[in-house]
Design a protein around this motif. Structure first.
Motif, PDB file in Angstrom:
ATOM      1  N   ASP A 133      -3.546   0.470  -3.604  1.00  0.00           N
ATOM      2  CA  ASP A 133      -2.650  -0.949  -3.544  1.00  0.00           C
ATOM      3  C   ASP A 133      -2.681  -1.489  -4.321  1.00  0.00           C
ATOM      4  O   ASP A 133      -2.957  -1.051  -5.834  1.00  0.00           O
ATOM      5  CB  ASP A 133      -4.118  -2.093  -3.241  1.00  0.00           C
ATOM      6  CG  ASP A 133      -4.349  -1.174  -1.444  1.00  0.00           C
ATOM      7  OD1 ASP A 133      -3.048  -0.557  -0.286  1.00  0.00           O
ATOM      8  OD2 ASP A 133      -5.303  -2.603  -0.773  1.00  0.00           O
ATOM      9  N   TRP A 134      -0.930  -1.356  -4.701  1.00  0.00           N
ATOM     10  CA  TRP A 134      -0.047  -2.674  -5.724  1.00  0.00           C
ATOM     11  C   TRP A 134      -0.353  -4.067  -5.009  1.00  0.00           C
ATOM     12  O   TRP A 134      -0.357  -4.144  -3.967  1.00  0.00           O
ATOM     13  CB  TRP A 134       0.999  -1.988  -5.725  1.00  0.00           C
ATOM     14  CG  TRP A 134       0.997  -0.805  -7.106  1.00  0.00           C
ATOM     15  CD1 TRP A 134       0.502   0.359  -6.562  1.00  0.00           C
ATOM     16  CD2 TRP A 134       1.059  -0.263  -8.397  1.00  0.00           C
ATOM     17  NE1 TRP A 134       1.041   2.137  -6.946  1.00  0.00           N
ATOM     18  CE2 TRP A 134       1.105   1.232  -8.202  1.00  0.00           C
ATOM     19  CE3 TRP A 134       1.524  -1.490  -9.159  1.00  0.00           C
ATOM     20  CZ2 TRP A 134       1.251   1.442  -9.276  1.00  0.00           C
ATOM     21  CZ3 TRP A 134       1.725  -0.883 -10.348  1.00  0.00           C
ATOM     22  CH2 TRP A 134       1.455   0.789 -10.130  1.00  0.00           C
ATOM     23  N   SER A 185       3.176   1.603   2.952  1.00  0.00           N
ATOM     24  CA  SER A 185       3.107   1.084   4.674  1.00  0.00           C
ATOM     25  C   SER A 185       4.387   0.585   5.556  1.00  0.00           C
ATOM     26  O   SER A 185       5.090   0.011   4.505  1.00  0.00           O
ATOM     27  CB  SER A 185       2.509  -0.549   4.857  1.00  0.00           C
ATOM     28  OG  SER A 185       2.655  -0.996   3.388  1.00  0.00           O
ATOM     29  N   ASN A 186       4.380   0.330   6.277  1.00  0.00           N
ATOM     30  CA  ASN A 186       5.927   0.773   7.221  1.00  0.00           C
ATOM     31  C   ASN A 186       5.152  -0.393   8.786  1.00  0.00           C
ATOM     32  O   ASN A 186       4.002   0.892   9.251  1.00  0.00           O
ATOM     33  CB  ASN A 186       6.092   1.568   6.980  1.00  0.00           C
ATOM     34  CG  ASN A 186       6.001   2.847   7.900  1.00  0.00           C
ATOM     35  OD1 ASN A 186       5.893   3.581   8.754  1.00  0.00           O
ATOM     36  ND2 ASN A 186       5.180   3.953   6.830  1.00  0.00           N
ATOM     37  N   ARG A 200       0.987  -1.158   0.114  1.00  0.00           N
ATOM     38  CA  ARG A 200      -0.330  -0.071   0.257  1.00  0.00           C
ATOM     39  C   ARG A 200       0.526   1.328  -0.060  1.00  0.00           C
ATOM     40  O   ARG A 200       1.874   0.922   0.690  1.00  0.00           O
ATOM     41  CB  ARG A 200      -0.788   0.118   0.687  1.00  0.00           C
ATOM     42  CG  ARG A 200      -1.469   1.201   0.970  1.00  0.00           C
ATOM     43  CD  ARG A 200      -2.726   0.791   2.142  1.00  0.00           C
ATOM     44  NE  ARG A 200      -4.059   0.035   1.792  1.00  0.00           N
ATOM     45  CZ  ARG A 200      -5.037  -0.203   2.049  1.00  0.00           C
ATOM     46  NH1 ARG A 200      -5.553   0.231   4.112  1.00  0.00           N
ATOM     47  NH2 ARG A 200      -5.777  -1.296   1.697  1.00  0.00           N
ATOM     48  N   VAL A 201       0.280   2.514  -0.199  1.00  0.00           N
ATOM     49  CA  VAL A 201       1.468   3.616  -0.980  1.00  0.00           C
ATOM     50  C   VAL A 201       0.042   4.683  -0.865  1.00  0.00           C
ATOM     51  O   VAL A 201      -1.140   4.362  -1.666  1.00  0.00           O
ATOM     52  CB  VAL A 201       2.759   3.553  -2.315  1.00  0.00           C
ATOM     53  CG1 VAL A 201       3.110   2.677  -1.783  1.00  0.00           C
ATOM     54  CG2 VAL A 201       1.593   3.397  -3.669  1.00  0.00           C
ATOM     55  N   TRP A 202       0.756   5.691  -1.005  1.00  0.00           N
ATOM     56  CA  TRP A 202      -0.212   7.040  -1.065  1.00  0.00           C
ATOM     57  C   TRP A 202       0.877   7.896  -1.498  1.00  0.00           C
ATOM     58  O   TRP A 202       2.005   8.175  -1.497  1.00  0.00           O
ATOM     59  CB  TRP A 202       0.128   7.942   0.697  1.00  0.00           C
ATOM     60  CG  TRP A 202      -1.336   7.421   1.284  1.00  0.00           C
ATOM     61  CD1 TRP A 202      -2.114   7.414   1.944  1.00  0.00           C
ATOM     62  CD2 TRP A 202      -0.669   5.784   2.356  1.00  0.00           C
ATOM     63  NE1 TRP A 202      -3.337   6.600   2.473  1.00  0.00           N
ATOM     64  CE2 TRP A 202      -2.549   5.504   2.691  1.00  0.00           C
ATOM     65  CE3 TRP A 202       0.188   5.337   2.105  1.00  0.00           C
ATOM     66  CZ2 TRP A 202      -2.314   4.273   3.725  1.00  0.00           C
ATOM     67  CZ3 TRP A 202       0.101   3.529   3.574  1.00  0.00           C
ATOM     68  CH2 TRP A 202      -0.998   3.657   4.187  1.00  0.00           C
ATOM     69  N   ARG A 203       0.137   8.606  -3.068  1.00  0.00           N
ATOM     70  CA  ARG A 203       0.561   9.865  -3.347  1.00  0.00           C
ATOM     71  C   ARG A 203       0.618  10.915  -3.105  1.00  0.00           C
ATOM     72  O   ARG A 203      -0.747  11.048  -2.918  1.00  0.00           O
ATOM     73  CB  ARG A 203       0.947   9.238  -4.817  1.00  0.00           C
ATOM     74  CG  ARG A 203       1.433   7.263  -5.390  1.00  0.00           C
ATOM     75  CD  ARG A 203       0.396   6.429  -6.674  1.00  0.00           C
ATOM     76  NE  ARG A 203       1.562   5.626  -7.348  1.00  0.00           N
ATOM     77  CZ  ARG A 203       2.627   5.591  -7.594  1.00  0.00           C
ATOM     78  NH1 ARG A 203       3.676   6.621  -7.614  1.00  0.00           N
ATOM     79  NH2 ARG A 203       3.356   4.464  -7.666  1.00  0.00           N
ATOM     80  N   ALA A 204       1.178  11.893  -3.882  1.00  0.00           N
ATOM     81  CA  ALA A 204       0.679  13.173  -4.235  1.00  0.00           C
ATOM     82  C   ALA A 204       0.775  13.684  -5.444  1.00  0.00           C
ATOM     83  O   ALA A 204       1.445  13.776  -6.524  1.00  0.00           O
ATOM     84  CB  ALA A 204       1.922  14.121  -3.483  1.00  0.00           C
ATOM     85  N   ILE A 205       0.021  14.400  -6.439  1.00  0.00           N
ATOM     86  CA  ILE A 205      -0.210  14.658  -7.857  1.00  0.00           C
ATOM     87  C   ILE A 205      -0.615  15.897  -7.411  1.00  0.00           C
ATOM     88  O   ILE A 205      -1.439  16.611  -6.818  1.00  0.00           O
ATOM     89  CB  ILE A 205      -1.778  14.048  -7.856  1.00  0.00           C
ATOM     90  CG1 ILE A 205      -1.623  12.326  -8.307  1.00  0.00           C
ATOM     91  CG2 ILE A 205      -1.773  13.949  -8.729  1.00  0.00           C
ATOM     92  CD1 ILE A 205      -3.468  11.915  -8.667  1.00  0.00           C
ATOM     93  N   ILE A 213      10.934   3.287  -3.004  1.00  0.00           N
ATOM     94  CA  ILE A 213       9.582   2.361  -3.486  1.00  0.00           C
ATOM     95  C   ILE A 213       9.164   2.177  -4.935  1.00  0.00           C
ATOM     96  O   ILE A 213       8.742   0.635  -4.714  1.00  0.00           O
ATOM     97  CB  ILE A 213       8.975   3.272  -2.787  1.00  0.00           C
ATOM     98  CG1 ILE A 213       9.556   3.093  -0.996  1.00  0.00           C
ATOM     99  CG2 ILE A 213       7.517   2.160  -2.150  1.00  0.00           C
ATOM    100  CD1 ILE A 213       8.290   4.445  -0.192  1.00  0.00           C
ATOM    101  N   THR A 214       9.391   3.047  -5.508  1.00  0.00           N
ATOM    102  CA  THR A 214       8.739   2.138  -7.300  1.00  0.00           C
ATOM    103  C   THR A 214       9.657   1.226  -7.760  1.00  0.00           C
ATOM    104  O   THR A 214       8.719   0.482  -8.002  1.00  0.00           O
ATOM    105  CB  THR A 214       8.440   3.056  -8.017  1.00  0.00           C
ATOM    106  OG1 THR A 214       7.479   5.058  -7.524  1.00  0.00           O
ATOM    107  CG2 THR A 214       7.913   3.756  -9.354  1.00  0.00           C
TER     108      THR A 214
END
Length: 332
Positions: free
Chosen positions: A212-213, A295-296, A68-73, A318-319
């Motif tokens: 979620d990836w 997620s950590n 799970r990651v959170w992105r900023a556009i 991370i990517t």
């Protein structure tokens, strides 16, 4: 022959009626602004009337890896300007005026939040403002059944704090402002009302995405599902106007947003005949973003242990790790 001529006449009349009928799906802008007027060669009705493509069903047993990651556009980046388009304002009578043909992502979101089609989730616990876990969709702000912003005053008061702010308070004595008019019938001072500052498209400087990836072994693909979307503005002091950071307005559950985004145009910089929808924009990943959290065990953001250019490198790391995992699955 007479029957064929009659059928042909009826079909032609129906086609003409359809051509000059005003297609208005979800209240979005179309190129048929007035009766018998088409702003173009044809009515652009594919996007306003198309059906949403459902997600592929995924079983828990088929997911062998997930992250799970959170992105900023960032809206300042040119590739993200398709979402931005600051073309809405409030007139002198406090009426919301939207562009006739092109809407920003915020305009679409705000329109359907006011109509009650999208559920707003508070970014913090309404009873404890310091607990900011609203990206888990724990605190919905919902109107009574059958009501919306325009028809329920209580819901309108609750929703205002997520759509606007109050202007600065006056620092002048009331007598200097109103004179004797500042006194009510009982001789008490009446404070002047504060201005309402509604959030406009130009105020939304960032969108945050929770996603979620995962690797689906049944389809043998690395896939991604967006779970949440959050508009972000600058956090400013109403009295001084100084910026102290970023402010999350509210979270939206993205699977619900798809039913709305699916029927609104996004400008295509390469071909005016192939405009797509906001749902297509997210599905095809037609935006640029940076990861600000994954997620950590500590539930901490990247900014807590990296800063500046190092935070961007951490986002790339991370990517790249997710790409390596996908590659290793196929490395026999």
């Amino acid at each position: 022959m007479r029957m064929k001529s009659l059928i042909a006449s009826v079909v032609s009349v129906m086609a003409g009626s359809l051509m000059f009928a005003q297609v208005d799906i979800n209240g979005g802008p179309i190129n048929n602004p007035s009766p018998n007027v088409i702003d173009g060669v044809y009515i652009q009705q594919h996007i306003p009337t198309k059906r949403m493509i459902p997600y592929e069903h995924v079983r828990e047993a088929d997911v062998i890896w997930s992250n799970r990651v959170w992105r900023a556009i960032d809206m300042r980046e040119k590739i993200n300007h398709s979402m931005y388009f600051p073309f809405d304002e409030y007139d002198a009578d406090n009426n919301w005026v939207r562009h006739a043909t092109r809407w920003s992502l915020w305009t679409v979101i705000k329109t359907h939040v006011l109509n009650g089609d999208l559920t707003v989730y508070s970014p913090y616990n309404p009873l404890a403002f310091f607990i900011k876990d609203g990206d888990s969709f724990k605190y919905p702000i919902v109107p009574p059944p059958g009501k919306n912003y325009y028809t329920d005053s209580l819901f309108r008061d609750q929703l205002f704090y997520y759509l606007g702010t109050l202007g600065p308070e006056s620092d002048l004595p009331l007598v200097d402002i109103y004179g004797d008019d500042s006194l009510d019938i009982n001789g008490n001072y009446v404070y002047p009302p504060r201005d309402t500052n509604w959030v406009l498209s130009k105020d939304v400087v960032q969108y945050r995405v929770k996603e979620d990836w995962f690797f689906d072994k049944e389809r043998s693909v690395m896939d991604v599902r967006i779970l949440g979307l959050c508009p972000v503005t600058y956090d400013t002091d109403p009295n001084t106007g100084s910026i102290s950071g970023m402010k999350e307005l509210f979270w939206l559950y993205f699977p619900q947003c798809r039913f709305v985004f699916n029927n609104y145009f996004v400008f295509n910089t390469h071909n005016d005949a192939q405009w797509f929808s906001f749902d297509d924009l997210f599905w095809k990943r037609q935006f640029n973003s940076t990861i600000y959290k994954e997620s950590n065990v500590y539930d901490r953001k990247v900014e807590t242990y990296k800063a500046g250019i190092d935070a961007l490198y951490e986002s790339q790391r991370i990517t790249e790790n997710m790409r390596i995992i996908e590659h290793d699955v196929w490395d026999f």
